[in-house]
Design a protein around this motif. Structure first.
Motif, PDB file in Angstrom:
ATOM      1  N   VAL A  40      -0.567   0.319  -7.404  1.00 20.33           N
ATOM      2  CA  VAL A  40      -1.205  -0.681  -6.539  1.00 20.33           C
ATOM      3  C   VAL A  40      -2.351  -0.052  -5.739  1.00 20.33           C
ATOM      4  O   VAL A  40      -2.264   1.101  -5.313  1.00 20.33           O
ATOM      5  CB  VAL A  40      -0.193  -1.356  -5.568  1.00 20.33           C
ATOM      6  CG1 VAL A  40       0.734  -2.290  -6.311  1.00 20.33           C
ATOM      7  CG2 VAL A  40       0.590  -0.338  -4.775  1.00 20.33           C
ATOM      8  N   SER A  41      -3.387  -0.841  -5.555  1.00 20.95           N
ATOM      9  CA  SER A  41      -4.527  -0.384  -4.759  1.00 20.95           C
ATOM     10  C   SER A  41      -4.205  -0.597  -3.277  1.00 20.95           C
ATOM     11  O   SER A  41      -3.278  -1.347  -2.936  1.00 20.95           O
ATOM     12  CB  SER A  41      -5.775  -1.181  -5.123  1.00 20.95           C
ATOM     13  OG  SER A  41      -5.570  -2.537  -4.774  1.00 20.95           O
ATOM     14  N   PHE A  42      -4.989   0.027  -2.392  1.00 24.21           N
ATOM     15  CA  PHE A  42      -4.777  -0.167  -0.956  1.00 24.21           C
ATOM     16  C   PHE A  42      -4.979  -1.639  -0.585  1.00 24.21           C
ATOM     17  O   PHE A  42      -4.269  -2.172   0.262  1.00 24.21           O
ATOM     18  CB  PHE A  42      -5.722   0.736  -0.148  1.00 24.21           C
ATOM     19  CG  PHE A  42      -5.216   2.150  -0.071  1.00 24.21           C
ATOM     20  CD1 PHE A  42      -4.301   2.511   0.908  1.00 24.21           C
ATOM     21  CD2 PHE A  42      -5.629   3.112  -0.990  1.00 24.21           C
ATOM     22  CE1 PHE A  42      -3.803   3.806   0.984  1.00 24.21           C
ATOM     23  CE2 PHE A  42      -5.131   4.403  -0.923  1.00 24.21           C
ATOM     24  CZ  PHE A  42      -4.219   4.754   0.064  1.00 24.21           C
ATOM     25  N   ARG A  43      -5.940  -2.290  -1.268  1.00 24.11           N
ATOM     26  CA  ARG A  43      -6.171  -3.713  -0.991  1.00 24.11           C
ATOM     27  C   ARG A  43      -4.959  -4.533  -1.401  1.00 24.11           C
ATOM     28  O   ARG A  43      -4.437  -5.343  -0.633  1.00 24.11           O
ATOM     29  CB  ARG A  43      -7.438  -4.179  -1.738  1.00 24.11           C
ATOM     30  CG  ARG A  43      -7.794  -5.632  -1.515  1.00 24.11           C
ATOM     31  CD  ARG A  43      -9.007  -6.059  -2.361  1.00 24.11           C
ATOM     32  NE  ARG A  43      -8.950  -5.607  -3.756  1.00 24.11           N
ATOM     33  CZ  ARG A  43      -8.173  -6.160  -4.693  1.00 24.11           C
ATOM     34  NH1 ARG A  43      -7.380  -7.167  -4.401  1.00 24.11           N
ATOM     35  NH2 ARG A  43      -8.169  -5.686  -5.932  1.00 24.11           N
ATOM     36  N   ALA A  44      -4.472  -4.297  -2.612  1.00 22.43           N
ATOM     37  CA  ALA A  44      -3.342  -5.086  -3.129  1.00 22.43           C
ATOM     38  C   ALA A  44      -2.082  -4.917  -2.279  1.00 22.43           C
ATOM     39  O   ALA A  44      -1.268  -5.840  -2.169  1.00 22.43           O
ATOM     40  CB  ALA A  44      -3.055  -4.700  -4.574  1.00 22.43           C
ATOM     41  N   MET A  45      -1.929  -3.743  -1.652  1.00 18.65           N
ATOM     42  CA  MET A  45      -0.727  -3.507  -0.829  1.00 18.65           C
ATOM     43  C   MET A  45      -0.657  -4.446   0.366  1.00 18.65           C
ATOM     44  O   MET A  45       0.403  -4.646   0.938  1.00 18.65           O
ATOM     45  CB  MET A  45      -0.718  -2.059  -0.315  1.00 18.65           C
ATOM     46  CG  MET A  45      -0.235  -1.065  -1.342  1.00 18.65           C
ATOM     47  SD  MET A  45       0.112   0.529  -0.581  1.00 18.65           S
ATOM     48  CE  MET A  45      -1.502   1.037  -0.075  1.00 18.65           C
ATOM     49  N   LYS A  46      -1.824  -4.969   0.770  1.00 17.75           N
ATOM     50  CA  LYS A  46      -1.860  -5.827   1.960  1.00 17.75           C
ATOM     51  C   LYS A  46      -1.929  -7.305   1.571  1.00 17.75           C
ATOM     52  O   LYS A  46      -2.100  -8.166   2.432  1.00 17.75           O
ATOM     53  CB  LYS A  46      -3.065  -5.471   2.851  1.00 17.75           C
ATOM     54  CG  LYS A  46      -3.183  -3.990   3.180  1.00 17.75           C
ATOM     55  CD  LYS A  46      -1.965  -3.403   3.895  1.00 17.75           C
ATOM     56  CE  LYS A  46      -2.103  -1.893   4.087  1.00 17.75           C
ATOM     57  NZ  LYS A  46      -0.846  -1.215   4.388  1.00 17.75           N
ATOM     58  N   GLU A  47      -1.824  -7.597   0.287  1.00 14.92           N
ATOM     59  CA  GLU A  47      -1.902  -8.986  -0.168  1.00 14.92           C
ATOM     60  C   GLU A  47      -0.503  -9.585  -0.321  1.00 14.92           C
ATOM     61  O   GLU A  47       0.486  -8.852  -0.457  1.00 14.92           O
ATOM     62  CB  GLU A  47      -2.703  -9.052  -1.472  1.00 14.92           C
ATOM     63  CG  GLU A  47      -4.178  -8.801  -1.188  1.00 14.92           C
ATOM     64  CD  GLU A  47      -5.051  -8.772  -2.432  1.00 14.92           C
ATOM     65  OE1 GLU A  47      -4.513  -8.783  -3.560  1.00 14.92           O
ATOM     66  OE2 GLU A  47      -6.277  -8.729  -2.251  1.00 14.92           O
ATOM     67  N   PRO A  48      -0.438 -10.938  -0.329  1.00 14.00           N
ATOM     68  CA  PRO A  48       0.867 -11.606  -0.278  1.00 14.00           C
ATOM     69  C   PRO A  48       1.856 -11.147  -1.354  1.00 14.00           C
ATOM     70  O   PRO A  48       3.044 -10.991  -1.051  1.00 14.00           O
ATOM     71  CB  PRO A  48       0.510 -13.092  -0.457  1.00 14.00           C
ATOM     72  CG  PRO A  48      -0.876 -13.195   0.094  1.00 14.00           C
ATOM     73  CD  PRO A  48      -1.559 -11.898  -0.225  1.00 14.00           C
ATOM     74  N   ALA A  49       1.402 -10.918  -2.573  1.00 14.68           N
ATOM     75  CA  ALA A  49       2.351 -10.564  -3.637  1.00 14.68           C
ATOM     76  C   ALA A  49       3.094  -9.282  -3.283  1.00 14.68           C
ATOM     77  O   ALA A  49       4.320  -9.182  -3.457  1.00 14.68           O
ATOM     78  CB  ALA A  49       1.618 -10.410  -4.968  1.00 14.68           C
ATOM     79  N   HIS A  50       2.365  -8.295  -2.760  1.00 15.35           N
ATOM     80  CA  HIS A  50       3.028  -7.038  -2.407  1.00 15.35           C
ATOM     81  C   HIS A  50       3.794  -7.165  -1.084  1.00 15.35           C
ATOM     82  O   HIS A  50       4.887  -6.605  -0.938  1.00 15.35           O
ATOM     83  CB  HIS A  50       2.023  -5.889  -2.346  1.00 15.35           C
ATOM     84  CG  HIS A  50       2.695  -4.542  -2.194  1.00 15.35           C
ATOM     85  ND1 HIS A  50       3.319  -3.914  -3.241  1.00 15.35           N
ATOM     86  CD2 HIS A  50       2.879  -3.738  -1.107  1.00 15.35           C
ATOM     87  CE1 HIS A  50       3.858  -2.772  -2.815  1.00 15.35           C
ATOM     88  NE2 HIS A  50       3.594  -2.639  -1.523  1.00 15.35           N
ATOM     89  N   LEU A  51       3.221  -7.929  -0.147  1.00 13.01           N
ATOM     90  CA  LEU A  51       3.901  -8.105   1.144  1.00 13.01           C
ATOM     91  C   LEU A  51       5.247  -8.804   0.978  1.00 13.01           C
ATOM     92  O   LEU A  51       6.159  -8.613   1.792  1.00 13.01           O
ATOM     93  CB  LEU A  51       3.011  -8.893   2.118  1.00 13.01           C
ATOM     94  CG  LEU A  51       1.797  -8.125   2.639  1.00 13.01           C
ATOM     95  CD1 LEU A  51       0.869  -9.052   3.426  1.00 13.01           C
ATOM     96  CD2 LEU A  51       2.225  -6.940   3.516  1.00 13.01           C
ATOM     97  N   ALA A  52       5.382  -9.593  -0.080  1.00 14.48           N
ATOM     98  CA  ALA A  52       6.668 -10.247  -0.345  1.00 14.48           C
ATOM     99  C   ALA A  52       7.731  -9.203  -0.698  1.00 14.48           C
ATOM    100  O   ALA A  52       8.924  -9.402  -0.478  1.00 14.48           O
ATOM    101  CB  ALA A  52       6.520 -11.259  -1.473  1.00 14.48           C
ATOM    102  N   LEU A  53       7.280  -8.072  -1.231  1.00 15.36           N
ATOM    103  CA  LEU A  53       8.205  -6.982  -1.581  1.00 15.36           C
ATOM    104  C   LEU A  53       8.360  -6.009  -0.422  1.00 15.36           C
ATOM    105  O   LEU A  53       9.418  -5.430  -0.222  1.00 15.36           O
ATOM    106  CB  LEU A  53       7.654  -6.184  -2.774  1.00 15.36           C
ATOM    107  CG  LEU A  53       7.611  -6.859  -4.132  1.00 15.36           C
ATOM    108  CD1 LEU A  53       6.869  -5.971  -5.116  1.00 15.36           C
ATOM    109  CD2 LEU A  53       9.037  -7.117  -4.616  1.00 15.36           C
ATOM    110  N   HIS A  54       7.252  -5.795   0.272  1.00 18.26           N
ATOM    111  CA  HIS A  54       7.232  -4.795   1.348  1.00 18.26           C
ATOM    112  C   HIS A  54       6.484  -5.380   2.541  1.00 18.26           C
ATOM    113  O   HIS A  54       5.260  -5.404   2.565  1.00 18.26           O
ATOM    114  CB  HIS A  54       6.526  -3.515   0.857  1.00 18.26           C
ATOM    115  CG  HIS A  54       6.782  -2.318   1.710  1.00 18.26           C
ATOM    116  ND1 HIS A  54       6.681  -2.340   3.084  1.00 18.26           N
ATOM    117  CD2 HIS A  54       7.168  -1.050   1.391  1.00 18.26           C
ATOM    118  CE1 HIS A  54       6.968  -1.141   3.569  1.00 18.26           C
ATOM    119  NE2 HIS A  54       7.282  -0.347   2.562  1.00 18.26           N
TER     120      HIS A  54
END
Ligand code: GTB
Length: 222
Positions: A40-54
């Motif tokens: 995952v990119s730094f941008r993707a880590m802050k997006e909803p799909a990743h935030l749903a996991l973390h």
């Protein structure tokens, strides 16, 4: 389906194994559980799909069927509970190993993290040089205490356990500082961890992400 973990697409350490996905990879290698990696990119880590996991927008995460976990201590504990090899059978010995897992992240890691932040994030502040010795002293206090406890033992409680895996992972962050070398039994302890075949496989796999041969899946891959 093998579990899927997340790791940095672009780790600031370029594969030196300091990012925390390394602990999870190592635990999975120790128990012989194959896994997949989603980068995952730094941008993707802050997006909803990743935030749903973390919810804190970080790596690593761990997905296994319906189960999604974050926090390396919790992930390593889950792996150790579900597979043989990282926690002793005896209930008291098991509780001891879990205690060391907590001690690694709750007592030893905080001053080490503070030191990393003091150097990396606050190094340019006018007060940085004045504060640094104080932060280093807090790290030394923990190292001295842990060194005294470990003594000449190879591992914390006889056989290697998830407690050692977490403790070695936490101490590794200090390698470049030279502070570990002040405690020869601790640098030997960390070296023993690094020499384990499971550690070496995990290290090689995370390094491969940065050398072109990517074992992990890229974002967007099926
Ligand atoms: N307590 C959590 C856990 O143990 O799982 C902490 C997770 C965490 O700090 N994740 C970091 C992260 O996602 C990566 S490991 N950071 C991005 C963000 O917060 O936005 C910390 C880390 C990163 C890089 C190096 N390095 O390159 O040397 C070392 C350690």
């Amino acid at each position: 389906m093998p579990p899927i973990i997340t790791a940095f697409e672009q780790s600031p350490d370029r594969g030196q194994g300091l990012a925390r996905d390394m602990r999870v990879r190592w635990a999975l290698e120790e128990v012989g559980q194959p896994y997949e990696v989603r980068l995952v990119s730094f941008r993707a880590m802050k997006e909803p799909a990743h935030l749903a996991l973390h919810p804190f927008g970080q790596i690593p995460t761990y997905e296994e069927g319906d189960l999604a976990l974050f926090e390396t201590g919790a992930i390593a504990f889950h792996i150790a509970e579900r597979h043989a090899g990282l926690l002793p059978e005896d209930a008291n010995a098991r509780a001891h190993a879990v205690m060391w897992m907590f001690a690694s992240v709750n007592t030893v890691e905080p001053p080490i993290l503070e030191l990393a932040n003091a150097k990396l994030l606050e190094g340019d502040k006018p007060w940085s040089m004045e504060r640094l010795p104080l932060v280093e002293e807090r790290v030394r206090t923990r190292l001295k205490q842990f060194s005294a406890h470990l003594g000449n033992a190879d591992w914390l409680d006889g056989a290697f356990s998830a407690g050692d895996l977490m403790m070695v992972s936490v101490l590794l962050r200090l390698k470049s500082s030279g502070m570990l070398d002040e405690y020869p039994n601790l640098s030997a302890y960390v070296a023993r961890g690094e020499a384990r075949p499971a550690y070496r496989r995990a290290f090689a796999d995370q390094l491969a992400v940065f050398t072109g041969k990517r074992p992990g899946r890229e974002e967007g891959d099926a």
